[in-house]
Design a protein around this motif. Structure first.
Motif, PDB file in Angstrom:
ATOM      1  N   SER A 338       0.828  -1.209   0.000  1.00 14.41           N
ATOM      2  CA  SER A 338       0.000   0.000   0.000  1.00 14.41           C
ATOM      3  C   SER A 338       0.866   1.264   0.000  1.00 14.41           C
ATOM      4  CB  SER A 338      -0.951  -0.045   1.201  1.00 14.41           C
ATOM      5  OG  SER A 338      -0.862   1.093   1.972  1.00 14.41           O
ATOM      6  N   ILE A 343      -1.789   2.747  -2.486  1.00 15.05           N
ATOM      7  CA  ILE A 343      -3.161   2.213  -2.534  1.00 15.05           C
ATOM      8  C   ILE A 343      -3.783   2.390  -1.151  1.00 15.05           C
ATOM      9  CG2 ILE A 343      -4.559   0.117  -2.953  1.00 15.05           C
ATOM     10  CD1 ILE A 343      -2.065  -1.038  -4.366  1.00 15.05           C
ATOM     11  N   ASP A 344      -5.107   2.642  -1.121  1.00 18.04           N
ATOM     12  CA  ASP A 344      -5.801   2.787   0.160  1.00 18.04           C
ATOM     13  C   ASP A 344      -5.739   1.457   0.926  1.00 18.04           C
ATOM     14  OD1 ASP A 344      -7.466   3.664   2.202  1.00 18.04           O
ATOM     15  OD2 ASP A 344      -9.220   2.804   1.198  1.00 18.04           O
ATOM     16  N   LEU A 345      -5.294   1.533   2.163  1.00 21.62           N
ATOM     17  CA  LEU A 345      -5.063   0.313   2.939  1.00 21.62           C
ATOM     18  C   LEU A 345      -6.360  -0.310   3.444  1.00 21.62           C
ATOM     19  CD1 LEU A 345      -2.800  -1.447   4.243  1.00 21.62           C
ATOM     20  CD2 LEU A 345      -2.930   0.055   6.223  1.00 21.62           C
ATOM     21  N   GLN A 348      -8.062  -3.217   1.785  1.00 19.68           N
ATOM     22  CA  GLN A 348      -7.221  -4.369   1.450  1.00 19.68           C
ATOM     23  C   GLN A 348      -7.067  -5.382   2.594  1.00 19.68           C
ATOM     24  OE1 GLN A 348      -5.073  -4.287  -1.579  1.00 19.68           O
ATOM     25  NE2 GLN A 348      -6.495  -2.668  -2.155  1.00 19.68           N
TER      26      GLN A 348
END
Lengths: 536, 220
Positions: A338, A343-345, A348
């Protein structure tokens, strides 16, 4: 003429590194000053690494300890040694002394110096703690013993120095040669045949990771995951001359057929190394602080929420994890991914017992944003409202960033939490009013004195619970302990005033709670309204 | 004990001078240099790790000469301190110029307290030097060296102030009614109006408290 500023920093090594933020800001704001630091001998090399520090004085506590421990030597030699260590510090007329630490030792040393101005805490001639500002007192009284500290101590210290948070000034001195070597070596790893030159180097500091949090199996699992990902290269970072760490790397290498990359680094070369990797995974505060100072993203691992709140990262790129139970290694891998892929955690992560945090900032510094985890929600919420209370009190204005954080992250928990807090606030207020009544009665009838003391002790005991009221009660207790008047009547009058002050603070807290609740309600209504309109 | 021992110089088979005290040879009567060399060889690994050595007993100094030579193999600035109770032996050894000059410092005399009141000597000891006995001297002066090695410094404030640097001594001007350093500092903290110098000693006391010392090391 340049002014002479002494920073008394008797913290551990990680704490010495953290003071680089303050020093960088002081250098920027007051370029006409020479900065000196007093620290323990074991931190001398780290103090020298901080940009702007011109000279370091040290107390050799190991030597003093060995002089005191050995029956052969007179204790007088330990005294001689201490005074020899501090001789120049004692004999210099300082323009400014900044007491960076909040220990009794650093307060006494600060009070023994000749200075035009003291910033921070010190002891006065009647052995009371004195503070240069409200922020210095918050740092010492309200934060030091907090389970989940609502503000980082360094941010209070910056405020106490009247310095704003956040700078791009260089904070550590980088050795050019070390930097060239690290850059060239790590680039050749990145450009190795099996990568396309875009490889990212994941530094893993195993200094305490393996011992305290990771089992060797977990570490192996993480390394396997990284190995199987194209363009991720794990690099184990070993502290210089640490045989235990070398043995761990050797053990791991058996499983990886000697394909693991490792590097041994001393503290002086470490900034260059950390600057040239892409991300650091660590459980060591010294490594974390150093990576923060050179702006390398980190994933920091903790075993308790208390240690996280005390030592969390300062950089908004970073992720902190409080590991718990049989945690999923894949989640740590996702955190790495991330950060590297931006990337948005939250979307995920797999569910496990651990708690995951990213870092946010308001005008007072960094704070933790809960991404996933259920274990400590109430405590985190209390800590955030305490932050809101402290910071809003200070400027008499809303800390909108924290309000936003409360409503976006804890919207559903806020009303239940506020109800519980109100209950305890009412209990505290009742105890306070009863204390006040009995105090007034005790002026006529001394038998009320003991009832007053009982209620007072019950009230003081509530500060140990993680409640919104604990900060004003800490201050109240501090001021009570300072009462040192010669007459009993005068003592009672001062006590009465302090109780009225606390009453005012508790009323302010009630107002704060009501405000947060009402804003939360209107936010929820707005959201509902927006959803309704969307459907229509 | 007096130093009225009978000192004599004889020739070893190798032609070197050797010291004899009360008919006891301080060196090999065959080859004192070879003897000292062999002793150093046995200590090679320890010498490699340690650039500070405390030698107990001077003799004529063959062992010191060889040790110093060996130490230079491994260290740029080796330091050797020698303790010899018999001042007459020291005078004699100096005449024979076997003890190397410069980095060897000799402490002599029978008063054990004098050694342990010397700041330079204490600084050296605190660096934890390798202790190398000169066995014939050790046997001859067994009582002295036993006392020297098992010495316990007084914890009385009146004795402690004897070793204080002259600049620090005035801080202890009210010492008479106190028995220990800890008591003195504790009482200082109870003073009604503390002054700058008081905080220096209070800071020292606070440092001691934080060092987690065993009972008796500072408290009593």
């Amino acid at each position: 003429m340049k002014t002479k500023t002494l920073i008394v920093n008797l913290e551990d090594q990680a704490g010495v590194l953290e003071s680089a933020y303050l020093i960088a800001e002081r250098v920027r704001k007051y370029p006409q000053q020479e900065i000196y630091m007093l620290t323990f001998k074991e931190s001398k090399h780290l103090a020298h690494m901080i940009s702007g520090v011109q000279r370091v004085f040290t107390i050799d506590q190991d030597r003093i300890k060995s002089l005191l421990q050995n029956d052969l030597y007179s204790n007088g030699f330990a005294v001689n040694n201490f005074f020899k260590n501090l001789s120049l510090v004692f004999h210099t007329e300082w323009n400014i002394v900044v007491n960076y630490s909040t220990t009794t030792l650093s307060k006494y040393i600060t009070s023994s110096l000749t200075a035009d101005r003291i910033i921070g805490s010190y002891t006065n001639e009647v052995k009371e703690n004195n503070y240069s500002s409200l922020w210095a007192s918050i740092d010492d009284i309200a934060l030091k013993n907090k389970k989940l500290s609502p503000l980082k101590s360094i941010h209070c210290k910056l405020k106490a120095n009247n310095i704003s948070y956040g700078t791009n000034e260089p904070r550590v001195k980088i050795n050019e040669n070390n930097n060239k070597v690290a850059f060239s070596n790590l680039n050749s790893i990145r450009n190795a045949e099996h990568t396309d030159g875009e490889a990212k180097i994941i530094g893993i500091n195993i200094s305490s990771t393996v011992d305290s949090i990771f089992s060797l199996n977990k570490l192996t699992e993480l390394l396997e995951q990284l190995f199987s990902t194209p363009n991720m290269i794990p690099l184990l970072i070993i502290e210089a001359n640490n045989e235990q760490q070398k043995n761990i790397v050797n053990l791991l290498n058996r499983d990886f057929e000697n394909s693991l990359l490792s590097v041994e680094s001393d503290d002086l070369a470490l900034p260059s190394l950390l600057m040239n990797i892409d991300i650091l995974v660590t459980s060591d505060r010294k490594f974390l602080n150093l990576a923060n100072l050179v702006d390398t993203p980190t994933i920091s691992l903790f075993t308790s929420i208390e240690s996280l709140f005390r030592a969390h990262s300062q950089n908004t790129d970073d992720i902190s994890i409080v590991l718990s139970g049989d945690f999923s290694i894949y989640n740590i891998y996702l955190c790495i991914d991330s950060i590297l892929s931006n990337i948005d955690l939250s979307s995920q992560l797999r569910v496990d017992d651990s708690n995951f945090f990213t870092i946010k900032k308001d005008n007072y510094g960094s704070f933790l944003h809960l991404v996933q985890g259920e274990g400590y929600k109430q405590d985190i919420l209390t800590s955030l409202v305490q932050r809101y209370y402290i910071t809003s009190q200070n400027k008499n204005s809303d800390n909108q960033v924290i309000l936003e954080e409360l409503f976006s992250t804890f919207s559903s928990e806020l009303s239940t939490w506020a109800l519980e807090q109100k209950k305890s606030l009412i209990i505290s207020t009742k105890l306070l009013l009863r204390s006040l009544r009995n105090l007034i009665r005790s002026k006529q009838d001394s038998s009320f004195g003991s009832i007053f003391m009982d209620d007072l002790n019950k009230l003081l005991a509530t500060k140990d619970k993680n409640l919104i009221t604990s900060i004003p009660i800490e201050f109240f207790e501090f001021n009570l302990e300072k009462i040192n008047s010669k007459s009993a009547e005068e003592n009672l009058i001062i006590m009465e005033h302090l109780i009225y002050d606390l009453k005012t603070s508790l009323r302010k807290i009630m107002t704060t709670l009501a405000l947060i609740e009402s804003k939360n309600r209107s936010q929820s209504l707005n959201k509902k309204e927006t959803r309704k309109n969307g459907r229509a | 004990m007096d130093d009225s021992k009978k000192l004599a110089i004889l020739k070893a088979q190798s032609g070197h001078d050797i010291l004899v005290i009360d008919n006891i040879e301080m060196h090999s009567k065959f080859n004192p240099v070879q003897e000292a060399y062999d002793q150093c060889l046995a200590l090679r690994d320890k010498i490699k790790k340690q650039d500070h050595i405390l030698i107990l007993g001077i003799g004529l100094g063959y062992h010191i000469q060889q040790l110093e030579f060996k130490m230079r193999e491994f260290h740029k600035n080796p330091v050797i301190y020698v303790v010899e109770p018999n001042e007459e032996v020291v005078k004699l050894a100096m005449k024979y110029h076997i003890v190397p000059q410069g980095n060897v410092k000799i402490f002599s005399g029978r008063s054990i307290d004098t050694y342990y009141q010397d700041q330079q000597f204490i600084d050296f000891l605190n660096d934890k030097p390798l202790i190398v006995p000169h066995n014939p001297s050790l046997n001859l002066e067994y009582t002295f060296f036993k006392k020297f090695l098992s010495h316990k410094s007084s914890r009385k404030l009146s004795d402690i102030t004897k070793v204080l640097h002259p600049e620090i001594k005035p801080l202890f001007h009210r010492q008479s009614q106190h028995t220990t350093l800890n008591q003195f500092i504790n009482d200082l903290g109870k003073k009604e109006n503390l002054v700058q110098d008081d905080f220096k000693l209070l800071a020292f006391g606070e440092l001691c408290n934080s060092l987690q010392l065993q009972e008796g090391q500072y408290e009593n």
